[in-house]
Design a protein around this motif. Structure first.
Motif, short mmCIF file in Angstrom:
data_model
loop_
_atom_site.label_atom_id
_atom_site.label_comp_id
_atom_site.label_asym_id
_atom_site.label_seq_id
_atom_site.Cartn_x
_atom_site.Cartn_y
_atom_site.Cartn_z
N LYS A 157 45.64 9.74 29.37
CA LYS A 157 46.15 8.55 28.66
C LYS A 157 45.04 7.82 27.92
CE LYS A 157 48.69 7.48 32.39
NZ LYS A 157 48.96 6.51 33.43
N ASN A 158 45.36 7.21 26.78
CA ASN A 158 44.46 6.28 26.12
C ASN A 158 43.07 6.87 25.84
OD1 ASN A 158 43.51 3.94 25.07
ND2 ASN A 158 44.12 2.65 26.79
N GLU A 159 43.04 7.86 24.98
CA GLU A 159 41.82 8.65 24.76
C GLU A 159 40.60 7.83 24.35
OE1 GLU A 159 42.56 12.14 22.44
OE2 GLU A 159 44.34 12.66 23.61
N GLU A 160 40.79 6.88 23.43
CA GLU A 160 39.62 6.11 22.97
C GLU A 160 39.00 5.32 24.10
OE1 GLU A 160 37.84 6.60 20.29
OE2 GLU A 160 39.42 8.10 19.95
N PHE A 161 39.85 4.68 24.90
CA PHE A 161 39.38 3.91 26.05
C PHE A 161 38.60 4.81 27.01
CE2 PHE A 161 40.05 2.63 30.49
CZ PHE A 161 39.49 1.36 30.48
N ILE A 162 39.14 5.99 27.27
CA ILE A 162 38.51 6.91 28.21
C ILE A 162 37.15 7.39 27.70
CG2 ILE A 162 38.71 9.29 29.08
CD1 ILE A 162 41.79 8.45 29.41
N ILE A 163 37.11 7.75 26.44
CA ILE A 163 35.85 8.24 25.88
C ILE A 163 34.78 7.14 25.93
CG2 ILE A 163 34.73 9.06 23.75
CD1 ILE A 163 37.28 10.71 23.25
N SER A 186 44.67 19.14 29.83
CA SER A 186 43.84 18.68 28.72
C SER A 186 43.56 19.82 27.75
CB SER A 186 42.54 18.05 29.22
OG SER A 186 41.98 18.81 30.24
N SER A 187 43.69 19.51 26.46
CA SER A 187 43.48 20.54 25.45
C SER A 187 41.98 20.78 25.30
CB SER A 187 44.06 20.11 24.12
OG SER A 187 43.24 19.13 23.52
N LEU A 188 41.64 21.96 24.87
CA LEU A 188 40.23 22.30 24.71
C LEU A 188 39.57 21.44 23.65
CD1 LEU A 188 40.27 26.17 25.07
CD2 LEU A 188 39.86 24.43 26.80
N GLN A 189 40.35 21.09 22.63
CA GLN A 189 39.80 20.25 21.57
C GLN A 189 39.41 18.87 22.12
OE1 GLN A 189 42.37 18.66 18.70
NE2 GLN A 189 40.84 18.69 17.06
N TYR A 190 40.30 18.33 22.95
CA TYR A 190 40.03 17.03 23.57
C TYR A 190 38.83 17.14 24.51
CZ TYR A 190 40.94 12.82 26.40
OH TYR A 190 40.84 11.63 27.06
N PRO A 195 32.39 13.14 26.75
CA PRO A 195 31.00 13.21 27.19
C PRO A 195 30.91 13.56 28.67
CG PRO A 195 31.69 10.92 26.96
CD PRO A 195 32.87 11.78 26.59
N ILE A 196 31.10 14.84 29.00
CA ILE A 196 31.08 15.26 30.40
C ILE A 196 29.96 16.27 30.63
CG2 ILE A 196 33.52 14.83 30.85
CD1 ILE A 196 34.05 17.79 30.33
N ASN A 197 29.66 16.56 31.88
CA ASN A 197 28.55 17.46 32.20
C ASN A 197 28.97 18.71 32.98
OD1 ASN A 197 27.58 14.35 32.79
ND2 ASN A 197 26.16 15.48 31.48
N ILE A 198 30.01 18.59 33.78
CA ILE A 198 30.33 19.66 34.74
C ILE A 198 31.83 19.93 34.79
CG2 ILE A 198 30.30 20.25 37.22
CD1 ILE A 198 27.75 18.61 37.51
#
Ligand code: C2E
Ligand code: CA
Ligand code: CA
Ligand code: CA
Length: 280
Positions: A157-163, A186-190, A195-198
């Motif tokens: 939900k709420n992609e901008e907030f999450i990013i 979650s789509s691969l594009q998303y 900004p994740i590491n693992i």
């Protein structure tokens, strides 16, 4: 968290079934669990596939209820999300994990990392980054040895907030991993924008590695290559057998975790078994 009120009771409706009655009792007792000191973190080692060293521990929550005994987080975390109790519990978990890591640091264990689970609802709090900052400052722990685990469902939900939230947390030095990877939507594009590491491969795929149908082998090796191509590390959870470990090692999975090495254990046995060689 004052508005939650420590002595707030939900009204019991007649006609509840036994399951919802247990949930009702649990939600009432959960308000008192922290002050009664009934919550505890246990720790499960995460092992580097190449070196065999314990690089990280996952902190897992336990509720030692006076009459029910150990209540699984799989049962009470969803209840705590319904009532908003997750905020107070989440703060307790994060603060306790920071204190634990600081304690290890002070005893010369300077390279172990600690990873902490966050529920979807907890992650949606507007002030989460500042709450985390507060605990980090109060305990004076090195944020770059803290990791947070989020499931895909926390990210839909709420992609901008999450990013933005992820970015703020990452800027503090905290590592971010996606838990139960492969079970969400979650789509691969998303994913590539986050900004994740693992990526943590869900245990259901790991268990399937030794099945006759090769579906889970294919999914597992595909997740590993996907992680590599996105420049992410990959961790497999729920590793129970040597065969599973061999497959994961062959496909260059970075770290593994599961009963093959150890179940989650309390602080003291964890230190005795996995922190004896000082890194200094
Ligand atoms: P999870 O984050 O996916 O954690 C992995 C679960 O698998 C843990 O169950 C762990 O004890 C178990 N496990 C570890 N190795 C193996 C293995 O080799 N085989 C099998 N079959 N299971 C293994 P646990 O501790 O009961 O936790 C259940 C879930 O509760 C966690 O799943 C996580 O989603 C949630 N949880 C636990 N602690 C916390 C917490 O502090 N905060 C939040 N929000 N959620 C938590
Ligand atoms: Ca490593
Ligand atoms: Ca986890
Ligand atoms: Ca998992």
């Amino acid at each position: 968290a004052k508005e939650h009120g420590k002595n707030k009771y939900h009204v019991f409706h007649t006609g509840m079934n036994m399951q919802s009655y247990r949930s009702f009792l649990m939600q009432n007792d959960l308000w008192k669990a922290i002050e009664r000191d009934e919550l505890e973190l246990v720790y499960q080692p995460r092992v580097d596939v190449v070196t065999g060293k314990v690089e990280c521990a996952e902190a897992l929550l336990r509720w030692n209820h006076p009459s029910w005994g150990a209540v699984s987080p799989a049962e009470f975390i969803p209840l705590a999300e319904q009532t908003g109790q997750i905020v107070e519990i989440g703060d307790w978990v994060f603060r306790t994990a920071c204190q634990q890591l600081k304690h290890w640091e002070e005893n010369g264990y300077n390279s172990i990392r600690l990873s902490i689970n966050f529920s979807a609802q907890q992650f949606m709090q507007k002030d989460l980054p500042s709450r985390l900052k507060r605990s980090i400052m109060e305990t004076n722990v090195s944020a770059n040895r803290l990791e947070i685990e989020l499931t895909e469902s926390a990210l839909v939900k709420n992609e901008e907030f999450i990013i933005n939230t992820l970015r703020e947390i990452k800027e503090m030095g905290i590592t971010i991993s996606i838990d139960d990877f492969g079970t969400g939507y979650s789509s691969l594009q998303y994913l590539s924008r986050l900004p994740i590491n693992i990526l943590k491969i869900d245990k259901s795929f790991v268990h399937g590695i030794t099945d006759e149908t090769n579906e889970n082998r294919l999914i597992t090796s595909t997740i590993i290559s996907l992680a590599k191509s996105l420049n992410l590390s990959v961790v497999a959870e729920g590793v129970e057998t040597k065969e599973q470990l061999e497959f994961l090692s062959l496909h260059h999975c970075d770290e593994v975790q599961g009963y093959l090495f150890s179940p989650p254990v309390k602080q003291e046995p964890f230190e005795k078994m996995f922190l004896q060689e000082k890194d200094m």
